[in-house]
Design a protein around this motif. Structure first.
Motif, mmCIF file in Angstrom:
data_model
loop_
_atom_site.group_PDB
_atom_site.id
_atom_site.type_symbol
_atom_site.label_atom_id
_atom_site.label_comp_id
_atom_site.label_asym_id
_atom_site.label_seq_id
_atom_site.Cartn_x
_atom_site.Cartn_y
_atom_site.Cartn_z
ATOM 1 N N ALA A 1 -46.664 27.090 -28.506
ATOM 2 C CA ALA A 1 -47.983 26.457 -28.367
ATOM 3 C C ALA A 1 -47.991 25.067 -29.378
ATOM 4 C CB ALA A 1 -48.746 27.132 -29.570
ATOM 5 N N PHE A 2 -48.342 24.241 -28.951
ATOM 6 C CA PHE A 2 -48.224 22.740 -29.406
ATOM 7 C C PHE A 2 -49.528 22.126 -29.453
ATOM 8 C CE2 PHE A 2 -48.532 21.947 -24.844
ATOM 9 C CZ PHE A 2 -48.663 20.612 -24.872
ATOM 10 N N GLY A 3 -49.504 21.384 -30.595
ATOM 11 C CA GLY A 3 -50.818 20.335 -30.952
ATOM 12 C C GLY A 3 -50.672 20.103 -32.396
ATOM 13 N N PRO A 4 -51.977 19.624 -32.775
ATOM 14 C CA PRO A 4 -53.302 19.766 -32.288
ATOM 15 C C PRO A 4 -53.609 18.920 -31.120
ATOM 16 C CG PRO A 4 -53.564 18.831 -34.389
ATOM 17 C CD PRO A 4 -52.025 19.284 -34.203
ATOM 18 N N ILE A 5 -54.118 19.176 -30.030
ATOM 19 C CA ILE A 5 -54.505 18.328 -29.009
ATOM 20 C C ILE A 5 -55.821 17.357 -29.676
ATOM 21 C CG2 ILE A 5 -54.578 17.810 -26.404
ATOM 22 C CD1 ILE A 5 -52.346 19.171 -27.006
ATOM 23 N N PHE A 6 -56.668 18.007 -30.009
ATOM 24 C CA PHE A 6 -57.911 17.297 -30.386
ATOM 25 C C PHE A 6 -58.135 17.847 -31.768
ATOM 26 C CE2 PHE A 6 -58.518 17.454 -25.780
ATOM 27 C CZ PHE A 6 -58.130 16.073 -25.630
ATOM 28 N N PRO A 7 -59.128 17.101 -32.506
ATOM 29 C CA PRO A 7 -59.592 17.888 -33.826
ATOM 30 C C PRO A 7 -60.245 19.107 -33.515
ATOM 31 C CG PRO A 7 -60.283 15.434 -33.713
ATOM 32 C CD PRO A 7 -59.840 15.903 -32.379
ATOM 33 N N THR A 8 -60.032 20.162 -34.455
ATOM 34 C CA THR A 8 -60.666 21.406 -34.274
ATOM 35 C C THR A 8 -61.039 21.926 -35.697
ATOM 36 O OG1 THR A 8 -60.237 23.613 -33.658
ATOM 37 C CG2 THR A 8 -58.457 22.350 -34.618
ATOM 38 N N ASN A 9 -62.183 22.799 -35.631
ATOM 39 C CA ASN A 9 -62.830 23.701 -36.468
ATOM 40 C C ASN A 9 -62.182 25.087 -36.664
ATOM 41 O OD1 ASN A 9 -64.401 21.262 -37.482
ATOM 42 N ND2 ASN A 9 -65.880 21.879 -35.727
ATOM 43 N N THR A 10 -61.629 25.477 -35.787
ATOM 44 C CA THR A 10 -61.325 26.912 -35.661
ATOM 45 C C THR A 10 -60.082 27.149 -36.724
ATOM 46 O OG1 THR A 10 -61.946 27.026 -33.574
ATOM 47 C CG2 THR A 10 -60.645 28.878 -34.098
ATOM 48 N N LYS A 11 -59.085 26.240 -36.615
ATOM 49 C CA LYS A 11 -58.102 26.559 -37.474
ATOM 50 C C LYS A 11 -57.614 25.286 -38.339
ATOM 51 C CE LYS A 11 -53.072 27.948 -37.238
ATOM 52 N NZ LYS A 11 -52.145 28.341 -36.187
ATOM 53 N N GLN A 12 -57.619 25.341 -39.786
ATOM 54 C CA GLN A 12 -57.363 24.583 -40.688
ATOM 55 C C GLN A 12 -55.955 23.700 -40.528
ATOM 56 O OE1 GLN A 12 -58.055 25.851 -44.605
ATOM 57 N NE2 GLN A 12 -60.416 25.782 -44.283
ATOM 58 N N THR A 13 -55.879 22.585 -40.239
ATOM 59 C CA THR A 13 -54.457 21.826 -40.304
ATOM 60 C C THR A 13 -54.926 20.435 -40.708
ATOM 61 O OG1 THR A 13 -52.944 21.069 -38.629
ATOM 62 C CG2 THR A 13 -55.144 21.100 -37.506
ATOM 63 N N SER A 14 -53.899 19.732 -41.204
ATOM 64 C CA SER A 14 -53.702 18.593 -41.683
ATOM 65 C C SER A 14 -52.972 17.417 -40.555
ATOM 66 C CB SER A 14 -53.118 18.095 -43.140
ATOM 67 O OG SER A 14 -51.654 18.728 -42.930
#
Length: 216
Positions: free
Chosen positions: A135-148
């Protein structure tokens, strides 16, 4: 046999499960998703107690006996619930160790073990790990999984595919909508991971069918 991933990789996050009648909700969801033709599902629960995570996982297994079920992080829960595999990241068990434990329990080398990569250096490590998919990304911003991490966009998808080559299974993740999914697949992703876009809907099974029809 080489592992095959569906073009849609749904991720059920525990935040979508209501506290009231969670068992009833999961039973209805599992049955309806299986009836909709679901082939593979990842269950992710970062905050639940061990007992609750195992109970939820066993319900999903009971309602979706023919669906390939992947547990996020937790090899112990995958074993306890009879899941088909795990998704492990940095800080979890290494891919080889997770596979060894799951295969010992299953009596054959049939377990599915996936991992993640957020940049090209991590992609190289993931490719060397022997994971069934990345699995790779983030492709676009997301609210589901916190990531910097900074979103890589469509060009990032093309870059990851170029680095990985034609063979590896690459699952694009984060912020993907039905409108962007086909572009991401055309750019080189083997599948798109979808969470909020399906499971925040009033009828996730109907939404999954809509995705399947659009992406076939």
């Amino acid at each position: 046999m080489r592992f095959v991933v569906s073009r849609i990789y749904p991720i059920l996050d525990s935040s979508y499960i209501p506290e009231e009648d969670s068992a009833g909700f999961l039973t209805r969801l599992g049955l309806s998703m299986a009836d909709a033709g679901l082939q593979m599902l990842e269950y992710r629960n970062k905050n639940g107690t061990d007992a609750q995570v195992v109970a939820d996982a066993k319900l999903l297994r009971a309602t979706m006996p023919d669906v390939k079920l992947i547990m996020d992080d937790r090899v112990d829960v995958a074993l306890a619930a009879g899941f088909d595999g795990v998704h492990v990241d940095a800080g979890d068990l290494p891919v080889a160790d997770a596979r060894r434990l799951l295969d010992l329990d299953r009596g054959a080398s049939a377990a599915v073990v996936g991992t993640s990569a957020g940049n090209e250096a991590q992609l190289g490590e993931a490719l060397a790990s022997g994971a069934d998919y990345i699995a790779f990304g983030p492709i676009f911003p997301t609210n589901t999984k916190q990531t910097s991490a900074t979103p890589i966009g469509i060009e990032g998808v093309r870059r990851f595919r170029q680095v990985a080559g034609d063979g590896p299974l690459l699952v694009a993740a984060a912020g993907i909508t039905l409108e962007t999914a086909s572009v991401i697949l055309d750019a080189g992703a083997s599948a798109v991971a979808v969470s909020e876009a399906i499971f925040r809907r009033g009828d996730p099974a109907a939404e999954f069918r809509r995705w399947m029809k659009a992406l076939r």
